[in-house]
Design a protein around this motif. Structure first.
Motif, PDB file in Angstrom:
ATOM      1  N   ASN A  92      40.934  24.792  46.451  1.00 53.67           N
ATOM      2  CA  ASN A  92      40.407  26.395  46.418  1.00 53.67           C
ATOM      3  C   ASN A  92      39.696  26.547  47.738  1.00 53.67           C
ATOM      4  O   ASN A  92      39.325  27.714  47.946  1.00 53.67           O
ATOM      5  N   ASN A  93      39.726  25.873  48.603  1.00 58.26           N
ATOM      6  CA  ASN A  93      39.123  26.295  50.125  1.00 58.26           C
ATOM      7  C   ASN A  93      40.581  26.346  51.194  1.00 58.26           C
ATOM      8  O   ASN A  93      40.188  26.430  52.327  1.00 58.26           O
ATOM      9  N   PHE A  94      41.597  26.026  50.407  1.00 58.40           N
ATOM     10  CA  PHE A  94      42.582  26.323  51.362  1.00 58.40           C
ATOM     11  C   PHE A  94      42.891  27.402  52.148  1.00 58.40           C
ATOM     12  O   PHE A  94      42.740  28.562  51.709  1.00 58.40           O
ATOM     13  N   ALA A  95      43.248  27.410  53.462  1.00 58.68           N
ATOM     14  CA  ALA A  95      43.642  28.496  54.437  1.00 58.68           C
ATOM     15  C   ALA A  95      44.758  28.369  55.059  1.00 58.68           C
ATOM     16  O   ALA A  95      45.153  27.105  55.364  1.00 58.68           O
ATOM     17  N   ILE A  96      45.431  29.037  55.410  1.00 57.78           N
ATOM     18  CA  ILE A  96      46.763  29.162  56.036  1.00 57.78           C
ATOM     19  C   ILE A  96      46.651  28.710  57.382  1.00 57.78           C
ATOM     20  O   ILE A  96      45.459  29.501  58.033  1.00 57.78           O
ATOM     21  N   PRO A  97      47.329  27.611  57.983  1.00 58.22           N
ATOM     22  CA  PRO A  97      46.842  27.092  59.215  1.00 58.22           C
ATOM     23  C   PRO A  97      46.846  28.418  60.266  1.00 58.22           C
ATOM     24  O   PRO A  97      47.864  29.420  60.149  1.00 58.22           O
ATOM     25  N   VAL A  98      46.332  28.622  61.231  1.00 58.97           N
ATOM     26  CA  VAL A  98      45.915  29.323  62.549  1.00 58.97           C
ATOM     27  C   VAL A  98      45.609  30.520  61.976  1.00 58.97           C
ATOM     28  O   VAL A  98      44.693  31.014  62.502  1.00 58.97           O
ATOM     29  N   ILE A  99      46.192  31.170  60.763  1.00 64.53           N
ATOM     30  CA  ILE A  99      45.578  32.526  60.576  1.00 64.53           C
ATOM     31  C   ILE A  99      44.164  32.304  59.731  1.00 64.53           C
ATOM     32  O   ILE A  99      43.343  33.056  60.119  1.00 64.53           O
ATOM     33  N   GLY A 100      44.194  31.311  58.838  1.00 63.74           N
ATOM     34  CA  GLY A 100      42.758  31.192  58.197  1.00 63.74           C
ATOM     35  C   GLY A 100      42.334  32.310  57.254  1.00 63.74           C
ATOM     36  O   GLY A 100      43.405  33.103  56.829  1.00 63.74           O
ATOM     37  N   HIS A 101      41.296  32.305  56.936  1.00 62.46           N
ATOM     38  CA  HIS A 101      40.756  33.667  56.222  1.00 62.46           C
ATOM     39  C   HIS A 101      40.543  34.812  57.080  1.00 62.46           C
ATOM     40  O   HIS A 101      39.013  35.227  56.693  1.00 62.46           O
ATOM     41  N   THR A 102      41.271  35.137  57.597  1.00 59.60           N
ATOM     42  CA  THR A 102      40.599  36.537  58.418  1.00 59.60           C
ATOM     43  C   THR A 102      40.360  37.859  57.659  1.00 59.60           C
ATOM     44  O   THR A 102      41.215  37.932  56.500  1.00 59.60           O
ATOM     45  N   ALA A 103      39.596  38.498  57.937  1.00 63.01           N
ATOM     46  CA  ALA A 103      39.251  39.623  57.097  1.00 63.01           C
ATOM     47  C   ALA A 103      40.315  40.612  57.037  1.00 63.01           C
ATOM     48  O   ALA A 103      40.829  41.340  55.888  1.00 63.01           O
ATOM     49  N   VAL A 104      41.142  40.784  58.104  1.00 62.16           N
ATOM     50  CA  VAL A 104      42.534  41.499  58.099  1.00 62.16           C
ATOM     51  C   VAL A 104      43.405  41.264  56.980  1.00 62.16           C
ATOM     52  O   VAL A 104      44.016  41.914  56.249  1.00 62.16           O
ATOM     53  N   LEU A 105      43.812  39.862  56.854  1.00 57.90           N
ATOM     54  CA  LEU A 105      44.648  39.347  56.017  1.00 57.90           C
ATOM     55  C   LEU A 105      43.833  39.636  54.600  1.00 57.90           C
ATOM     56  O   LEU A 105      44.695  40.083  53.715  1.00 57.90           O
ATOM     57  N   GLY A 106      42.954  39.269  54.425  1.00 58.13           N
ATOM     58  CA  GLY A 106      42.451  39.425  53.122  1.00 58.13           C
ATOM     59  C   GLY A 106      42.358  41.079  52.738  1.00 58.13           C
ATOM     60  O   GLY A 106      42.580  41.119  51.270  1.00 58.13           O
ATOM     61  N   PHE A 107      42.114  41.727  53.361  1.00 63.75           N
ATOM     62  CA  PHE A 107      42.336  43.321  53.176  1.00 63.75           C
ATOM     63  C   PHE A 107      43.834  43.725  52.904  1.00 63.75           C
ATOM     64  O   PHE A 107      44.135  44.333  52.026  1.00 63.75           O
ATOM     65  N   LEU A 108      44.629  43.139  53.565  1.00 67.37           N
ATOM     66  CA  LEU A 108      46.053  43.588  53.834  1.00 67.37           C
ATOM     67  C   LEU A 108      46.582  43.103  52.231  1.00 67.37           C
ATOM     68  O   LEU A 108      47.316  43.835  51.419  1.00 67.37           O
ATOM     69  N   GLU A 109      46.293  41.858  51.886  1.00 67.20           N
ATOM     70  CA  GLU A 109      46.701  41.263  50.766  1.00 67.20           C
ATOM     71  C   GLU A 109      46.093  42.097  49.463  1.00 67.20           C
ATOM     72  O   GLU A 109      46.966  42.417  48.416  1.00 67.20           O
ATOM     73  N   ASP A 110      44.968  42.286  49.488  1.00 69.42           N
ATOM     74  CA  ASP A 110      44.512  43.194  48.378  1.00 69.42           C
ATOM     75  C   ASP A 110      44.840  44.524  48.308  1.00 69.42           C
ATOM     76  O   ASP A 110      45.305  45.212  47.415  1.00 69.42           O
ATOM     77  N   PHE A 111      44.795  45.238  49.612  1.00 68.44           N
ATOM     78  CA  PHE A 111      45.503  46.632  49.525  1.00 68.44           C
ATOM     79  C   PHE A 111      46.920  46.588  49.153  1.00 68.44           C
ATOM     80  O   PHE A 111      47.153  47.555  48.209  1.00 68.44           O
ATOM     81  N   PHE A 112      47.771  45.888  49.410  1.00 66.93           N
ATOM     82  CA  PHE A 112      49.311  45.973  49.306  1.00 66.93           C
ATOM     83  C   PHE A 112      49.298  45.727  47.659  1.00 66.93           C
ATOM     84  O   PHE A 112      50.131  46.337  46.705  1.00 66.93           O
ATOM     85  N   ALA A 113      48.457  44.557  47.122  1.00 74.21           N
ATOM     86  CA  ALA A 113      48.510  44.360  45.667  1.00 74.21           C
ATOM     87  C   ALA A 113      48.185  45.691  44.822  1.00 74.21           C
ATOM     88  O   ALA A 113      48.730  46.096  43.802  1.00 74.21           O
ATOM     89  N   VAL A 114      47.285  46.328  45.556  1.00 75.27           N
ATOM     90  CA  VAL A 114      46.859  47.580  44.793  1.00 75.27           C
ATOM     91  C   VAL A 114      47.769  48.610  44.810  1.00 75.27           C
ATOM     92  O   VAL A 114      48.216  49.205  43.814  1.00 75.27           O
ATOM     93  N   ILE A 115      48.503  48.924  46.092  1.00 81.97           N
ATOM     94  CA  ILE A 115      49.243  50.031  46.181  1.00 81.97           C
ATOM     95  C   ILE A 115      50.690  49.673  45.498  1.00 81.97           C
ATOM     96  O   ILE A 115      51.270  50.618  45.224  1.00 81.97           O
ATOM     97  N   ILE A 116      50.963  48.468  45.472  1.00 82.64           N
ATOM     98  CA  ILE A 116      52.136  47.983  44.733  1.00 82.64           C
ATOM     99  C   ILE A 116      52.017  48.432  43.460  1.00 82.64           C
ATOM    100  O   ILE A 116      53.142  48.851  42.455  1.00 82.64           O
ATOM    101  N   LEU A 117      50.915  48.029  42.661  1.00 84.21           N
ATOM    102  CA  LEU A 117      50.568  48.446  41.245  1.00 84.21           C
ATOM    103  C   LEU A 117      50.798  49.990  41.040  1.00 84.21           C
ATOM    104  O   LEU A 117      51.374  50.224  40.010  1.00 84.21           O
ATOM    105  N   ILE A 118      50.117  50.773  42.013  1.00 82.83           N
ATOM    106  CA  ILE A 118      50.394  52.161  42.182  1.00 82.83           C
ATOM    107  C   ILE A 118      51.939  52.465  41.980  1.00 82.83           C
ATOM    108  O   ILE A 118      52.514  53.391  41.276  1.00 82.83           O
ATOM    109  N   ALA A 119      52.639  51.983  43.038  1.00 79.23           N
ATOM    110  CA  ALA A 119      54.181  52.192  43.121  1.00 79.23           C
ATOM    111  C   ALA A 119      55.017  51.757  41.962  1.00 79.23           C
ATOM    112  O   ALA A 119      55.736  52.722  41.466  1.00 79.23           O
ATOM    113  N   ILE A 120      54.451  50.670  41.225  1.00 73.12           N
ATOM    114  CA  ILE A 120      55.087  50.350  39.828  1.00 73.12           C
ATOM    115  C   ILE A 120      54.854  51.539  38.732  1.00 73.12           C
ATOM    116  O   ILE A 120      55.720  51.836  38.110  1.00 73.12           O
TER     117      ILE A 120
END
Ligand code: SF4
Ligand code: SF4
Length: 678
Positions: A92-120
C-alpha cells in the motif's frame, strides 16, 4: 490472499477479453482487402488528435459532447489509478516509478474521478429525458440498444466509487501517500474515520478487490457490446479516408469486360464482399444516432436510417461469423449459397434506394464510419450483378447510355440555351487554343433544363462581361456519369468518364469551370482515378474572385432578403462554403438569413444519389422539407449554386403555392441582376 484474488480475476478477465478481441480481429480481417487503407496510416496522427483525443465531432452537440469528452479524457488519467490499484495489491506504499506520488497526479486522479461521476449524472439525465421519446422516430436513440448504455454507466460509477472508497479507507488505515491535493479521497476518509483503523483496513482491501473486479468486468462488457468503440474507434479513425469519406467514392474498380469471368463480383452482395475496413466500421458503431438525426431520408419518414443500416449489417456479420471464420465460402452442403443476400435479406430495397448520398451521416459520425461507400457498394451489386433497380432509374441509365444525358434529350439540344445571348461563345472544335483560358462545362441540367438554363445564361453573361476567356464543348459534352455512378452502374460511369476524358484531353483542356456541384465533384475528384487531371473551379468560386478582384463591379442595390441553400456536393462533400456567401455578401443592400441547417451541416434538397430520377413515394418529399425550412426564414429569395437544388426547391415552392411571393435563383442570377460587370 488479496493478491491471489486480484490476479486470478485479472487473468481470467484478460483471457476472456483477449479471446473476444482475437475473434473480432479474425472476423474483420475476413473482409475483402483494402490495400489503400494501409497507405499513410501513420500520417493520420492529426485525425487521431482531432477526432479521438480532442473529440472534435462530439462537440457538435454541446452537453453530451462535453460529458463524453470529460469521461474520455478522465479515463486516460484514471489509467494511472489502475496501475496504482495493482501496485496496492502488493504494497500500500506503491508508487508509479518516476512519477511517484506527486501532488499534481493525486489532484488529477481525484478531480477526474469526481467530474466523471458528474458526467455520468448528465448522461443519465439525457437518457431519462430521451426515454419516453426513444420509441419515436425523432429520437436519435430510436432503435439503439439503450439498456447496454445504462449498464456501462453503472460499471463506470462502480469503478469510481470503489476507487474513491478504497483510497479514503487507505488514508485512515495508513499508507495513502497523496496529500490534501487528492481532495476527494481525503473527504471520503473523513466520512469513514469514525469506523476505526481495523474496519478501514478491511474496507480498503474489499474495495480495492472490488475496484479491480469492476475494471475487469467493464473490460469484458466493453468487448462484448457496442462499447467496443472505446478500442475500435481509434483504429477506425486511423484507417478512414482523409481528409474525410466524402467527395469521391472510396473505390474505382477497374471494369474491363474482357477480364470479367464467372467469379467476378462487382460491389457487395453478401457480408464478406464488404472490405475489412467496412467490417471495422460495423463493429465500431456506438449506436449514438447522430447520423440518424441528420439523415434527410429518415427525417422525412423513409425506412433508411444510416445507424440502423450499419446495425443490421453488423448483426448479419455476427450471424455469419461461423461461416466466415471456417472458410465456408458461402455454400451449404447442397452447394447452394448459405450467405444472406445483403439486399433484400438484410437491407430492404426501399432502404437502399432511399439514400441521396448527401453525406450528412458521414459528416456527423464521431467515429468516422463511411456509410455512403457501403451503400453504393450494395447498389453496385444490385445493378451490375442482379440488374435490380427502380424502373425509373433504368430509364435514366438508358438515356445516358444512348443519348448522353439523364433525360434523353440528346446532344443536339445542348446548345439551345445560347439562343438570346447577345454575344457568341466559342465552341471547341479541335483544340482549346492559347487564347482561351477555360472550358466552361455546362452540364446536362445547365444545358437542357429550362430553369437551370437561366442560371447558365447568367453565369456566361457575367464571365463574358468580366473578360474571362472561355469556350464550351456544346454537342461534344456528355453526362459526366455521376448519376450512373451513384446509382451503382460503375460500368456506365467508367464508359462516360473515358469518353469525356478523351474529348477533354484531345482538346488539350487544363482548366474547367463548372456550375453543377455534381459535375464539379466528378471531374475534379473522380476523373483523376481514371486518368483525367484538370484544374476545376466552381462558378461560385470564380464569380466571387472576379468580384473581389474588381473585374465585376457593383451597380445597384439588391434590397431583398436571401437565404442560401448549400448544395451537399459543394458545401459538405467539397467544402466550398464561403465563396458563394462572399459573392452574396458583396452585394449592396442584400440581407442574408441563414437557415439553422446550413454550411457543411446543410439539409439535402433530395436530388443526389440519383434520387432526382426516382419516384419518392414514401414519407414527405425531401425537397418540401427543405423548402419549408427555407420559407420559414421569411426570405424573399432562396438562393443556391446547383442546378439540381434549383429544380428541386423551385418544385417545392410551386407545390407550396409560393411562386408569386418567393423566387428561387442561382447566385449567378442574383449577381447578374445586381452587378454590372466593368
Ligand atoms: S448519405 Fe444522406 S441520405 Fe444517405 S444515409 Fe447518409 S444522411 Fe441518409
Ligand atoms: S454510424 Fe456513427 S453516427 Fe451513426 S450511430 Fe454509429 S457511431 Fe453514431
Amino acid at each position: 490472499m488479496e493478491v491471489g484474488i486480484g490476479i486470478a480475476v485479472t487473468v481470467l478477465a484478460l483471457a476472456i477479453a483477449a479471446r473476444r478481441i482475437f475473434w473480432l480481429g479474425r472476423l474483420v480481417r475476413s473482409g475483402r482487402s483494402a490495400p489503400d487503407r494501409l497507405k499513410g496510416v501513420f500520417g493520420h496522427v492529426r485525425a487521431e488528435a482531432t477526432d479521438v483525443i480532442a473529440q472534435r465531432k462530439l462537440f457538435k452537440r454541446t452537453v453530451p459532447g462535453v460529458a463524453h469528452a470529460i469521461t474520455f479524457w478522465g479515463f486516460i488519467i484514471l489509467l494511472f489509478t489502475i496501475i496504482e490499484a495493482y501496485g496496492n495489491l502488493f504494497s500500500n506504499n506503491f508508487a508509479i516509478p518516476v512519477i511517484g506520488h506527486t501532488a499534481v497526479l493525486g489532484f488529477l486522479e481525484d478531480f477526474f474521478a469526481v467530474i466523471i461521476l458528474i458526467a455520468i449524472l448528465v448522461f443519465s439525465v439525457i437518457r431519462l429525458r430521451e426515454a419516453p421519446a426513444k420509441k419515436e422516430r425523432a429520437s436519435r436513440f430510436y432503435g439503439s440498444h439503450t439498456k447496454a448504455a445504462w449498464f456501462v454507466l453503472l460499471m463506470i460509477a462502480l469503478v469510481l466509487i470503489t476507487l474513491l472508497g478504497y483510497r479514503g479507507a487507505q488514508v485512515n488505515a495508513g499508507g495513502f501517500s497523496y496529500g490534501w491535493w487528492a481532495f476527494a479521497s481525503h473527504l471520503v476518509a473523513r466520512a469513514l474515520v469514525g469506523l476505526g483503523h481495523s474496519a478501514n483496513r478491511t474496507i480498503e482491501v474489499v474495495l480495492l478487490e472490488l475496484n479491480i473486479a469492476a475494471i475487469m468486468g467493464f473490460l469484458i462488457f466493453v468487448v462484448y457490446s457496442k462499447h467496443l468503440h472505446i478500442f475500435a474507434a481509434p483504429l477506425n479513425v486511423a484507417f478512414s479516408r482523409r481528409p474525410r469519406a466524402l467527395g469521391p467514392l472510396a473505390t474505382t474498380p477497374n471494369i474491363d469486360l474482357e477480364e470479367v469471368s464467372e467469379d467476378t463480383v462487382f460491389g457487395a452482395g453478401t457480408i464478406e464482399q464488404l472490405s475489412w475496413k467496412q467490417l471495422l466500421d460495423l463493429v465500431t458503431c456506438t449506436e449514438c444516432g447522430r447520423c440518424q438525426a441528420v439523415c434527410p431520408a429518415w427525417n422525412t419518414g423513409k425506412p433508411l436510417s444510416p445507424k440502423l443500416l450499419i446495425m443490421s449489417l453488423r448483426d448479419n456479420l455476427f450471424a455469419s461469423s461461423s461461416r466466415l471464420l471456417t472458410g465456408g465460402g458461402g455454400s451449404d452442403a447442397s452447394g447452394e449459397s448459405s450467405a444472406s443476400a445483403l439486399v433484400p435479406d438484410v437491407i430492404s430495397p426501399d432502404i437502399l434506394w432511399s439514400c441521396t448520398t448527401c453525406g450528412a451521416c458521414v459528416e456527423e459520425c464521431p467515429v468516422d464510419i463511411e456509410h455512403i461507400d457501403a451503400i453504393v457498394d450494395m447498389r453496385r451489386y444490385e445493378v451490375l450483378m442482379e440488374s435490380r433497380f427502380p424502373t425509373e432509374a433504368g430509364t435514366m441509365l438508358r438515356n445516358i447510355e444512348n443519348r448522353g444525358d439523364p433525360w434523353g434529350l440528346g446532344a443536339s439540344g445542348r446548345g439551345e440555351w445560347m439562343k438570346g445571348l447577345d454575344f457568341e461563345i466559342p465552341v471547341v472544335k479541335d483544340k482549346l487554343g492559347e487564347e482561351i483560358e477555360y472550358l466552361y462545362w455546362v452540364g446536362c441540367a445547365g444545358a437542357l433544363d429550362e430553369r437551370a438554363r437561366k442560371a447558365t445564361q447568367a453565369t456566361v453573361r457575367l464571365l463574358y462581361s468580366a473578360g474571362v476567356r472561355f469556350a464550351i464543348l456544346a454537342e461534344r459534352e456528355s453526362c459526366t456519369g455521376d448519376p450512373a455512378r451513384r446509382l451503382g452502374n460503375e460500368y456506365l460511369f467508367q464508359t462516360q468518364t473515358r469518353k469525356n476524358i478523351e474529348v477533354l484531353d484531345e482538346a488539350e483542356i487544363k482548366k474547367i469551370i463548372v456550375s453543377c456541384p455534381h459535375c464539379f465533384n466528378t471531374i475534379a475528384r473522380e476523373y483523376p482515378a481514371l486518368g483525367g487531371n484538370y484544374e476545376v473551379i466552381h462558378h461560385s468560386q470564380l464569380l466571387a474572385d472576379l468580384v473581389a478582384n474588381g473585374r465585376i463591379t457593383m451597380d445597384h442595390n439588391f434590397d431583398v432578403s436571401v437565404t442560401y441553400h448549400d448544395p451537399c456536393y459543394l458545401a459538405r462533400h467539397n467544402r466550398v462554403i464561403n465563396k458563394p456567401r462572399s459573392l452574396l455578401e458583396n452585394i449592396p443592400g442584400i440581407k442574408i438569413i441563414e437557415m439553422d441547417r446550413c454550411k457543411e451541416r446543410g439539409f439535402c434538397c433530395g436530388a443526389g444519389g440519383s434520387r432526382m430520377w426516382m419516384e419518392e413515394n414514401i414519407g414527405k418529399r425531401i425537397n418540401l422539407e427543405r423548402t419549408d425550412e427555407a420559407l420559414a426564414t421569411g426570405a424573399d429569395v432562396i438562393a443556391t449554386a446547383c442546378p439540381y437544388c434549383l429544380i428541386m426547391i423551385d418544385d417545392g415552392i410551386k407545390e407550396r403555392q409560393q411562386a408569386d411571393e418567393v423566387r428561387v435563383l442561382d447566385i449567378s442570377q442574383i449577381a447578374q441582376e445586381t452587378l454590372s460587370p466593368s
